[in-house]
Design a protein around this motif. Structure first.
Motif, mmCIF file in Angstrom:
data_model
loop_
_atom_site.group_PDB
_atom_site.id
_atom_site.type_symbol
_atom_site.label_atom_id
_atom_site.label_comp_id
_atom_site.label_asym_id
_atom_site.label_seq_id
_atom_site.Cartn_x
_atom_site.Cartn_y
_atom_site.Cartn_z
ATOM 1 N N ASP A 484 -81.543 -75.805 11.155
ATOM 2 C CA ASP A 484 -82.614 -75.775 10.154
ATOM 3 C C ASP A 484 -83.761 -74.914 10.665
ATOM 4 O OD1 ASP A 484 -84.069 -76.321 7.877
ATOM 5 O OD2 ASP A 484 -84.852 -78.230 8.636
ATOM 6 N N GLN A 485 -83.490 -73.647 10.858
ATOM 7 C CA GLN A 485 -84.525 -72.706 11.290
ATOM 8 C C GLN A 485 -84.238 -71.358 10.640
ATOM 9 O OE1 GLN A 485 -84.296 -71.325 15.488
ATOM 10 N NE2 GLN A 485 -82.448 -72.601 15.682
ATOM 11 N N PRO A 486 -85.266 -70.551 10.431
ATOM 12 C CA PRO A 486 -85.058 -69.259 9.755
ATOM 13 C C PRO A 486 -84.308 -68.289 10.660
ATOM 14 C CG PRO A 486 -87.332 -69.462 10.508
ATOM 15 C CD PRO A 486 -86.690 -70.794 10.742
ATOM 16 N N VAL A 487 -83.206 -67.755 10.172
ATOM 17 C CA VAL A 487 -82.381 -66.805 10.917
ATOM 18 C C VAL A 487 -82.007 -65.652 9.994
ATOM 19 C CG1 VAL A 487 -80.200 -66.459 12.146
ATOM 20 C CG2 VAL A 487 -81.453 -68.604 12.433
ATOM 21 N N GLU A 488 -82.130 -64.427 10.491
ATOM 22 C CA GLU A 488 -81.792 -63.229 9.710
ATOM 23 C C GLU A 488 -80.310 -62.910 9.906
ATOM 24 O OE1 GLU A 488 -83.709 -61.749 7.626
ATOM 25 O OE2 GLU A 488 -85.579 -62.795 8.075
ATOM 26 N N LYS A 489 -79.469 -63.495 9.079
ATOM 27 C CA LYS A 489 -78.023 -63.370 9.260
ATOM 28 C C LYS A 489 -77.553 -61.928 9.092
ATOM 29 C CE LYS A 489 -77.359 -68.091 7.492
ATOM 30 N NZ LYS A 489 -78.779 -68.318 7.164
ATOM 31 N N ALA A 490 -78.081 -61.221 8.097
ATOM 32 C CA ALA A 490 -77.672 -59.829 7.881
ATOM 33 C C ALA A 490 -78.063 -58.954 9.066
ATOM 34 C CB ALA A 490 -78.285 -59.296 6.592
ATOM 35 N N GLU A 491 -79.183 -59.263 9.705
ATOM 36 C CA GLU A 491 -79.608 -58.483 10.865
ATOM 37 C C GLU A 491 -78.729 -58.797 12.079
ATOM 38 O OE1 GLU A 491 -81.846 -56.099 10.352
ATOM 39 O OE2 GLU A 491 -81.836 -56.850 8.289
ATOM 40 N N ALA A 492 -78.246 -60.036 12.168
ATOM 41 C CA ALA A 492 -77.304 -60.385 13.230
ATOM 42 C C ALA A 492 -76.019 -59.577 13.096
ATOM 43 C CB ALA A 492 -76.994 -61.882 13.189
ATOM 44 N N VAL A 493 -75.589 -59.331 11.862
ATOM 45 C CA VAL A 493 -74.399 -58.511 11.627
ATOM 46 C C VAL A 493 -74.625 -57.088 12.138
ATOM 47 C CG1 VAL A 493 -72.931 -57.487 9.833
ATOM 48 C CG2 VAL A 493 -73.602 -59.901 9.694
ATOM 49 N N LYS A 494 -75.820 -56.547 11.930
ATOM 50 C CA LYS A 494 -76.142 -55.207 12.437
ATOM 51 C C LYS A 494 -76.132 -55.192 13.969
ATOM 52 C CE LYS A 494 -79.114 -54.173 8.447
ATOM 53 N NZ LYS A 494 -80.514 -53.897 8.018
ATOM 54 N N PHE A 495 -76.660 -56.234 14.560
ATOM 55 C CA PHE A 495 -76.642 -56.369 16.020
ATOM 56 C C PHE A 495 -75.208 -56.367 16.530
ATOM 57 C CE2 PHE A 495 -76.485 -59.364 19.667
ATOM 58 C CZ PHE A 495 -77.357 -58.741 20.550
ATOM 59 N N ASP A 496 -74.345 -57.133 15.888
ATOM 60 C CA ASP A 496 -72.933 -57.190 16.296
ATOM 61 C C ASP A 496 -72.264 -55.831 16.142
ATOM 62 O OD1 ASP A 496 -73.433 -59.851 16.698
ATOM 63 O OD2 ASP A 496 -72.220 -60.564 15.009
ATOM 64 N N ALA A 497 -72.581 -55.127 15.073
ATOM 65 C CA ALA A 497 -71.982 -53.813 14.845
ATOM 66 C C ALA A 497 -72.397 -52.832 15.938
ATOM 67 C CB ALA A 497 -72.372 -53.286 13.475
ATOM 68 N N PHE A 498 -73.671 -52.881 16.317
ATOM 69 C CA PHE A 498 -74.146 -52.020 17.409
ATOM 70 C C PHE A 498 -73.402 -52.326 18.700
ATOM 71 C CE2 PHE A 498 -77.109 -52.199 21.096
ATOM 72 C CZ PHE A 498 -77.122 -50.848 21.394
ATOM 73 N N LEU A 499 -73.272 -53.610 19.016
ATOM 74 C CA LEU A 499 -72.605 -53.982 20.263
ATOM 75 C C LEU A 499 -71.122 -53.650 20.227
ATOM 76 C CD1 LEU A 499 -74.429 -57.309 21.062
ATOM 77 C CD2 LEU A 499 -74.492 -55.225 22.391
ATOM 78 N N ALA A 500 -70.481 -53.848 19.090
ATOM 79 C CA ALA A 500 -69.057 -53.497 18.971
ATOM 80 C C ALA A 500 -68.857 -52.009 19.235
ATOM 81 C CB ALA A 500 -68.533 -53.882 17.595
ATOM 82 N N GLN A 501 -69.749 -51.188 18.687
ATOM 83 C CA GLN A 501 -69.637 -49.751 18.914
ATOM 84 C C GLN A 501 -69.891 -49.414 20.379
ATOM 85 O OE1 GLN A 501 -68.679 -47.232 16.619
ATOM 86 N NE2 GLN A 501 -68.458 -46.287 18.633
ATOM 87 N N LEU A 502 -70.880 -50.080 20.989
ATOM 88 C CA LEU A 502 -71.173 -49.815 22.393
ATOM 89 C C LEU A 502 -70.008 -50.239 23.283
ATOM 90 C CD1 LEU A 502 -72.997 -48.991 24.719
ATOM 91 C CD2 LEU A 502 -74.122 -51.232 24.559
ATOM 92 N N ILE A 503 -69.431 -51.399 23.006
ATOM 93 C CA ILE A 503 -68.262 -51.840 23.779
ATOM 94 C C ILE A 503 -67.148 -50.804 23.688
ATOM 95 C CG2 ILE A 503 -66.440 -53.590 23.919
ATOM 96 C CD1 ILE A 503 -68.622 -55.556 22.760
ATOM 97 N N THR A 504 -66.916 -50.306 22.474
ATOM 98 C CA THR A 504 -65.889 -49.281 22.283
ATOM 99 C C THR A 504 -66.233 -48.005 23.032
ATOM 100 O OG1 THR A 504 -65.388 -50.205 20.095
ATOM 101 C CG2 THR A 504 -64.629 -47.960 20.535
ATOM 102 N N ASP A 505 -67.502 -47.594 22.990
ATOM 103 C CA ASP A 505 -67.927 -46.390 23.707
ATOM 104 C C ASP A 505 -67.697 -46.534 25.207
ATOM 105 O OD1 ASP A 505 -68.733 -45.357 21.279
ATOM 106 O OD2 ASP A 505 -70.882 -45.694 21.622
ATOM 107 N N VAL A 506 -68.063 -47.692 25.756
ATOM 108 C CA VAL A 506 -67.887 -47.920 27.194
ATOM 109 C C VAL A 506 -66.404 -47.935 27.546
ATOM 110 C CG1 VAL A 506 -68.243 -49.557 29.084
ATOM 111 C CG2 VAL A 506 -70.066 -49.155 27.420
ATOM 112 N N ALA A 507 -65.606 -48.571 26.690
ATOM 113 C CA ALA A 507 -64.170 -48.659 26.952
ATOM 114 C C ALA A 507 -63.481 -47.297 26.844
ATOM 115 C CB ALA A 507 -63.521 -49.647 25.986
ATOM 116 N N ASN A 508 -64.062 -46.392 26.066
ATOM 117 C CA ASN A 508 -63.450 -45.072 25.875
ATOM 118 C C ASN A 508 -64.042 -43.993 26.772
ATOM 119 O OD1 ASN A 508 -61.690 -45.989 23.908
ATOM 120 N ND2 ASN A 508 -63.066 -45.479 22.213
ATOM 121 N N GLU A 509 -65.143 -44.308 27.475
ATOM 122 C CA GLU A 509 -65.806 -43.321 28.320
ATOM 123 C C GLU A 509 -64.835 -42.821 29.392
ATOM 124 O OE1 GLU A 509 -69.229 -41.147 28.974
ATOM 125 O OE2 GLU A 509 -69.298 -42.936 27.720
ATOM 126 N N PRO A 510 -64.676 -41.504 29.540
ATOM 127 C CA PRO A 510 -63.730 -40.999 30.552
ATOM 128 C C PRO A 510 -64.081 -41.454 31.968
ATOM 129 C CG PRO A 510 -64.334 -39.251 29.018
ATOM 130 C CD PRO A 510 -65.240 -40.409 28.723
#
Length: 526
Positions: A484-510
């Motif tokens: 029961d507290q205010p949470v920006e759910k749509a912004e959490a999705v953006k955070f996850d998308a950023f991290l997913a891309q970063l994880i992929t970038d790190v995993a693909n870095e030569p």
């Protein structure tokens, strides 16, 4: 009024994207609702509630098609010794010329529980400034101090010309190592009001929380017993009354990030510590997304969040358990959603990705220390760690705070990903909180692995800083960190998308991530 056709088409095309974002936010929040629910009873390490939460997470990973990568299926079990310091039976007093001046357990000082406490102690007190041991940086509060058989008292903070990461690193186990080497038999920490996350009154309420440390003595950072306590800064003048100095003056120097000299306090501390000791078992949850490159798949990028929280509420007032919705149900939810998305993607990252939900974070990063020291994959194959802990999705995600960003090439990759996502990278606004060592990425840094941790960005003096400060004062480690507290759910999705891309970038870095030559933490590299 009719919309122009082009505008109407844009508006219509945005509807599916908005609906998808809402669905993603709802799915992310559903994990938080589950993890913060009554069936898990606050997810305290070593309890059936935590075990049920671990089973839930393992079930999710299995449903996504990820491979079990623990030492027992998806689990990596370990054992801890539990120490509960009891208020009843414990006592403390200052000793001045043989006369005892009683101290109040709670209002004056709180006894630590993360290191085995002696049953009784009486020793002189010596103030040692910030208690920093950084000879490499030309700063050492232990130099020239006579601490043999004494208890060292130190204030939080440090000189402003020493980086936040380095000051934080010199806390915790490093302070204890320096104290033990100097012959000290205990430490008393003096928090500063400026750096305190939680008001002292709330710290008193949670003082009954059990401490934990590895059951295997070989895995403990500090062998044997040592007295540990923290002292209420509002009462700290009692410690300085016979020293010829005032705590108010010390506090002014600390708030200004100025060097502080040590001096004898000319009194002693006498204490009796009553405690209960037992043992519990708990487990990290480990899942693997195999990499797609024939060579690089043997290397692992580790993604972490802590699954544990504080357990049931024994006060008899308020909610029956500490829900831990944002600390750290939200971080676990992010790991689960990122794992689901990456497992469903057509293209696999080149390196393998380990999703690790760790236990015992609230007790001193215990689960991550165990995994970093004894990983369930070959230790040399672990090349990076990206950690999610209490990111606080309380405002728009247009900036990101990244701990450790300047220490390794992993930070350069993160900066590039943030730039591509139009995110501003902001500096740690509160360096004296020691945040750099208070999340699980620090365990990997100590094991020589480049690591980062992430939060929604904010700057000191802004509305966001006020929101963050209020959240910590009112909800951090409190019953109010609930659903029961205010949470920006749509912004959490953006955070996850950023991290997913970063994880992929790190995993693909030569190139494999590496420490920068100028980084202090390069010394831990394998």
């Amino acid at each position: 009024m009719r919309l122009p056709l082009a505008f109407a088409l844009v508006a219509l095309s945005a509807l599916p994207a908005a609906a998808a974002a809402d669905a993603d936010g709802a799915r992310w929040w559903s994990h938080v609702e589950t993890l913060a629910g009554p069936q898990f009873e606050g997810r305290l390490t070593g309890t059936p509630g935590y075990d049920r939460a671990a089973a839930y997470a393992a079930g999710q990973f299995k449903a996504y098609g990820l491979k079990p990568a623990g030492t027992d299926g998806f689990l990596q079990p370990m054992r801890f010794t539990v120490q509960r310091v009891l208020g009843e039976g414990s006592s403390a007093a200052l000793v001045v010329e043989g006369q005892e001046q009683p101290l109040r357990i709670g209002p004056d000082l709180l006894l630590g529980a993360r290191i085995p406490q002696p049953k009784a102690i009486e020793a002189p007190l010596v103030f040692i400034g910030y208690g920093l041991h950084l000879p490499e940086a030309g700063y050492d509060d232990f130099a020239g101090q006579d601490l043999k058989g004494k208890i060292a008292v130190y204030v939080n903070g440090g000189p402003g010309d020493i980086s936040a990461a380095l000051k934080a690193h010199s806390r915790g186990s490093e302070t204890w190592r320096a104290a033990r080497a100097a012959g000290a038999v205990g430490l008393i920490a003096l928090p500063t009001p400026k750096s305190m996350d939680v008001p002292w009154t709330r710290q008193m309420q949670s003082a009954g929380q059990p401490g934990m440390y590895p059951a295997d003595e070989d895995l403990r950072e500090l062998p044997g017993e040592a007295f540990s306590a923290s002292f209420n800064p509002a009462e700290a003048e009692k410690l300085f009354a016979r020293s010829g100095h005032r705590f108010a003056d010390v506090l002014a120097l600390a708030d200004a990030a100025k060097p502080i000299e040590g001096f004898p306090l000319n009194l002693a501390l006498k204490a009796q510590v009553a405690s209960e000791v037992g043992q519990v078992a708990s487990a990290n949850v480990v899942a693997k997304l195999p990499g797609g490159d024939p060579k690089l798949k043997a290397e692992h990028v580790v993604v972490t969040a802590h699954l544990d929280h504080l357990g049931v509420n024994t006060s008899g007032q308020g909610a029956p358990y500490y829900a831990g919705a944002l600390d750290n149900g939200a971080g676990v939810a992010s790991v689960l959603e990122i794992a689901r998305e990456m497992a469903a993607a057509k293209a696999r990252p080149k390196r393998s990705v380990l999703f690790v939900l760790v236990t015992g974070e609230e007790k001193g990063l215990l689960g991550s220390k165990y995994f970093a020291g004894k990983p369930s994959v070959p230790a040399a194959s672990v090349v990076a760690n990206l950690n999610m802990d209490m990111a606080l999705p309380l405002w728009k995600f247009d900036s990101v705070l990244i701990y450790g960003i300047d220490e390794s090439t992993l930070g350069d990759t993160a900066k590039a990903a943030a730039g591509a996502a139009n995110l501003e990278v902001v500096a740690d606004p509160y360096p004296d909180r020691n945040s750099f060592i208070r999340s699980d990425q620090y365990s990997f840094i100590r094991a020589g692995v480049p690591a980062l941790s992430f939060k929604f960005g904010f700057k000191e003096g802004t509305d966001r800083a006020a929101i963050e400060k209020a959240w910590r004062a009112e909800r951090y480690h409190a019953l109010a960190d609930d659903l029961d507290q205010p949470v920006e759910k749509a912004e959490a999705v953006k955070f996850d998308a950023f991290l997913a891309q970063l994880i992929t970038d790190v995993a693909n870095e030569p190139a494999t991530p590496r420490w920068k030559d100028e980084s202090f933490f390069k010394r831990f590299a394998k």
